[in-house]
Motif scaffolding. Sequence first.
Motif, PDB file in Angstrom:
ATOM      1  N   GLY A   1       0.855  -1.190   0.000  1.00 23.66           N
ATOM      2  CA  GLY A   1       0.000   0.000   0.000  1.00 23.66           C
ATOM      3  C   GLY A   1       0.878   1.222   0.000  1.00 23.66           C
TER       4      GLY A   1
ATOM      5  N   SER B   1       2.894   4.623   0.942  1.00 23.51           N
ATOM      6  CA  SER B   1       3.556   5.077   2.163  1.00 23.51           C
ATOM      7  C   SER B   1       2.540   5.878   2.980  1.00 23.51           C
ATOM      8  CB  SER B   1       4.737   5.970   1.764  1.00 23.51           C
ATOM      9  OG  SER B   1       5.412   6.407   2.893  1.00 23.51           O
TER      10      SER B   1
ATOM     11  N   LYS C   1       0.369   0.310   6.865  1.00 18.96           N
ATOM     12  CA  LYS C   1       0.745  -1.112   6.794  1.00 18.96           C
ATOM     13  C   LYS C   1       1.483  -1.539   8.067  1.00 18.96           C
ATOM     14  CE  LYS C   1       3.347  -0.227   3.419  1.00 18.96           C
ATOM     15  NZ  LYS C   1       3.504   1.006   2.712  1.00 18.96           N
TER      16      LYS C   1
ATOM     17  N   ARG D   1      18.079   2.228   3.099  1.00 24.20           N
ATOM     18  CA  ARG D   1      17.721   3.561   3.612  1.00 24.20           C
ATOM     19  C   ARG D   1      18.216   3.742   5.046  1.00 24.20           C
ATOM     20  NH1 ARG D   1      14.070   3.886   7.469  1.00 24.20           N
ATOM     21  NH2 ARG D   1      11.975   3.014   7.249  1.00 24.20           N
TER      22      ARG D   1
ATOM     23  N   TYR E   1      13.264  -8.376  -4.272  1.00 21.51           N
ATOM     24  CA  TYR E   1      13.819  -7.077  -3.879  1.00 21.51           C
ATOM     25  C   TYR E   1      13.412  -6.041  -4.908  1.00 21.51           C
ATOM     26  CZ  TYR E   1      17.435  -7.616  -7.434  1.00 21.51           C
ATOM     27  OH  TYR E   1      18.079  -7.765  -8.628  1.00 21.51           O
ATOM     28  N   ALA E   2      13.494  -4.764  -4.523  1.00 18.03           N
ATOM     29  CA  ALA E   2      13.105  -3.695  -5.449  1.00 18.03           C
ATOM     30  C   ALA E   2      13.746  -2.394  -5.003  1.00 18.03           C
ATOM     31  CB  ALA E   2      11.582  -3.541  -5.461  1.00 18.03           C
TER      32      ALA E   2
ATOM     33  N   TYR F   1      11.346   4.349  -3.864  1.00 14.76           N
ATOM     34  CA  TYR F   1      11.621   5.737  -3.451  1.00 14.76           C
ATOM     35  C   TYR F   1      13.134   6.016  -3.392  1.00 14.76           C
ATOM     36  CZ  TYR F   1       6.904   4.857  -1.530  1.00 14.76           C
ATOM     37  OH  TYR F   1       5.601   4.465  -1.344  1.00 14.76           O
TER      38      TYR F   1
ATOM     39  N   GLU G   1       5.769  -7.158   4.443  1.00 14.84           N
ATOM     40  CA  GLU G   1       5.255  -5.801   4.232  1.00 14.84           C
ATOM     41  C   GLU G   1       6.139  -5.171   3.170  1.00 14.84           C
ATOM     42  OE1 GLU G   1       5.497  -3.108   7.645  1.00 14.84           O
ATOM     43  OE2 GLU G   1       5.381  -1.592   6.067  1.00 14.84           O
ATOM     44  N   ILE G   2       5.703  -5.255   1.916  1.00 11.42           N
ATOM     45  CA  ILE G   2       6.579  -4.858   0.808  1.00 11.42           C
ATOM     46  C   ILE G   2       5.821  -4.036  -0.225  1.00 11.42           C
ATOM     47  CG2 ILE G   2       8.085  -6.861   1.106  1.00 11.42           C
ATOM     48  CD1 ILE G   2       6.709  -8.183  -1.234  1.00 11.42           C
ATOM     49  N   ASP G   3       6.552  -3.455  -1.167  1.00 11.00           N
ATOM     50  CA  ASP G   3       5.902  -2.581  -2.140  1.00 11.00           C
ATOM     51  C   ASP G   3       5.272  -3.392  -3.285  1.00 11.00           C
ATOM     52  OD1 ASP G   3       8.156  -3.231  -3.814  1.00 11.00           O
ATOM     53  OD2 ASP G   3       7.771  -1.361  -4.876  1.00 11.00           O
TER      54      ASP G   3
ATOM     55  N   GLY H   1       7.590  -5.670  -5.426  1.00  4.16           N
ATOM     56  CA  GLY H   1       7.928  -6.910  -4.720  1.00  4.16           C
ATOM     57  C   GLY H   1       6.751  -7.868  -4.738  1.00  4.16           C
TER      58      GLY H   1
HETATM   59  P1  5GP Z   1       9.712   2.709   4.380  1.00  2.00           P
HETATM   60  O1  5GP Z   1      10.935   3.424   3.914  1.00  2.00           O
HETATM   61  O2  5GP Z   1       8.540   3.655   4.552  1.00  2.00           O
HETATM   62  O3  5GP Z   1       9.944   1.834   5.574  1.00  2.00           O
HETATM   63  O4  5GP Z   1       9.300   1.708   3.202  1.00  2.00           O
HETATM   64  C1  5GP Z   1       9.159   2.184   1.910  1.00  2.00           C
HETATM   65  C2  5GP Z   1       8.466   1.144   1.058  1.00  2.00           C
HETATM   66  O5  5GP Z   1       9.287  -0.002   0.911  1.00  2.00           O
HETATM   67  C3  5GP Z   1       7.140   0.645   1.635  1.00  2.00           C
HETATM   68  O6  5GP Z   1       6.192   0.561   0.578  1.00  2.00           O
HETATM   69  C4  5GP Z   1       7.474  -0.722   2.133  1.00  2.00           C
HETATM   70  O7  5GP Z   1       6.348  -1.593   2.120  1.00  2.00           O
HETATM   71  C5  5GP Z   1       8.492  -1.156   1.107  1.00  2.00           C
HETATM   72  N1  5GP Z   1       9.332  -2.262   1.552  1.00  2.00           N
HETATM   73  C6  5GP Z   1       9.794  -2.509   2.807  1.00  2.00           C
HETATM   74  N2  5GP Z   1      10.503  -3.648   2.828  1.00  2.00           N
HETATM   75  C7  5GP Z   1      10.482  -4.143   1.559  1.00  2.00           C
HETATM   76  C8  5GP Z   1      11.030  -5.311   0.943  1.00  2.00           C
HETATM   77  O8  5GP Z   1      11.677  -6.150   1.545  1.00  2.00           O
HETATM   78  N3  5GP Z   1      10.813  -5.460  -0.387  1.00  2.00           N
HETATM   79  C9  5GP Z   1      10.102  -4.549  -1.128  1.00  2.00           C
HETATM   80  N4  5GP Z   1       9.914  -4.813  -2.419  1.00  2.00           N
HETATM   81  N5  5GP Z   1       9.558  -3.452  -0.575  1.00  2.00           N
HETATM   82  C10 5GP Z   1       9.751  -3.244   0.754  1.00  2.00           C
END
Ligand code: 5GP
Length: 223
Positions: free
Chosen positions: A10, A12, A16, A38, A70-71, A74, A98-100, A103
């Motif tokens: 979903g 940002s 989630k 990050r 992986y992806a 942002y 919890e992934i984008d 992924g």
């Molecule tokens: P945030 O920086 O806000 O923690 O995460 C940014 C985005 O990266 C969010 O959409 C989150 O769901 C996604 N994300 C977090 N971990 C993973 C991952 O292991 N794989 C992918 N593909 N996206 C992820």
Amino acid sequence: MSGILFVISGPSGAGKGSICAGLPLDGIAEISVSMTTRQPRPGEIEGKSYYFVSREAFHAKIEQDGFYEYAEVYGEYYGTPKAPVIERLAADKDVILEIDTQGAKQIKDTCPDGVLIFILPPSFSELRKRIERRGSESPEKIEHRLSKVQSEIAMIPRYDYCVVNQKLTTAIRDVRAIMRAEHIMRLGQLTQMIGLYDKKDMRRACALRVAENAAVIADWLAD
Ligand code: 5GP
């Protein structure tokens, strides 16, 4: 039977993380800890929130085929370490990622049995408020994240379920209901396979509160 892989995606700020944190896991489900390039936000804990690594370390892990998916999201890299997911599923435990949306697409390709759940905030203005209230991103980063929302929303049709996070407790209940329904459905398939029940007894439990959520989803998709 092995555990079920659940994917939660979903935009940002959709909530989630709060939904995952509120799920009663009951020792039968575990939330996967991702690796990312990050920087940690205040309060985030190494090994619990994420494994925070350098770009070099992330790419070394890609070379070792160490990711389930992986992806680049942002402008940073995020990935799901492969071994713990495989081990937990084999041990009959559910795993929650919890992934984008990129992924999630990879998961649907490699693991078609995975269950994809999209978390939708009730409106764009509420989403903006939630990200701003979090206070962890610069104004530029907030705009960058918001600029991706429509392309993320456009992926909803690829998901098995969509939950509107209007009220956190209700959204948690909905996700929990989906998880239970998926187990009940698979148990149903198993009993069907071994011929215990007639086909007409099979019912797919529908966890979506369709009437309440359909209008919101249609609004987002029409934008
Ligand atoms: P945030 O920086 O806000 O923690 O995460 C940014 C985005 O990266 C969010 O959409 C989150 O769901 C996604 N994300 C977090 N971990 C993973 C991952 O292991 N794989 C992918 N593909 N996206 C992820």
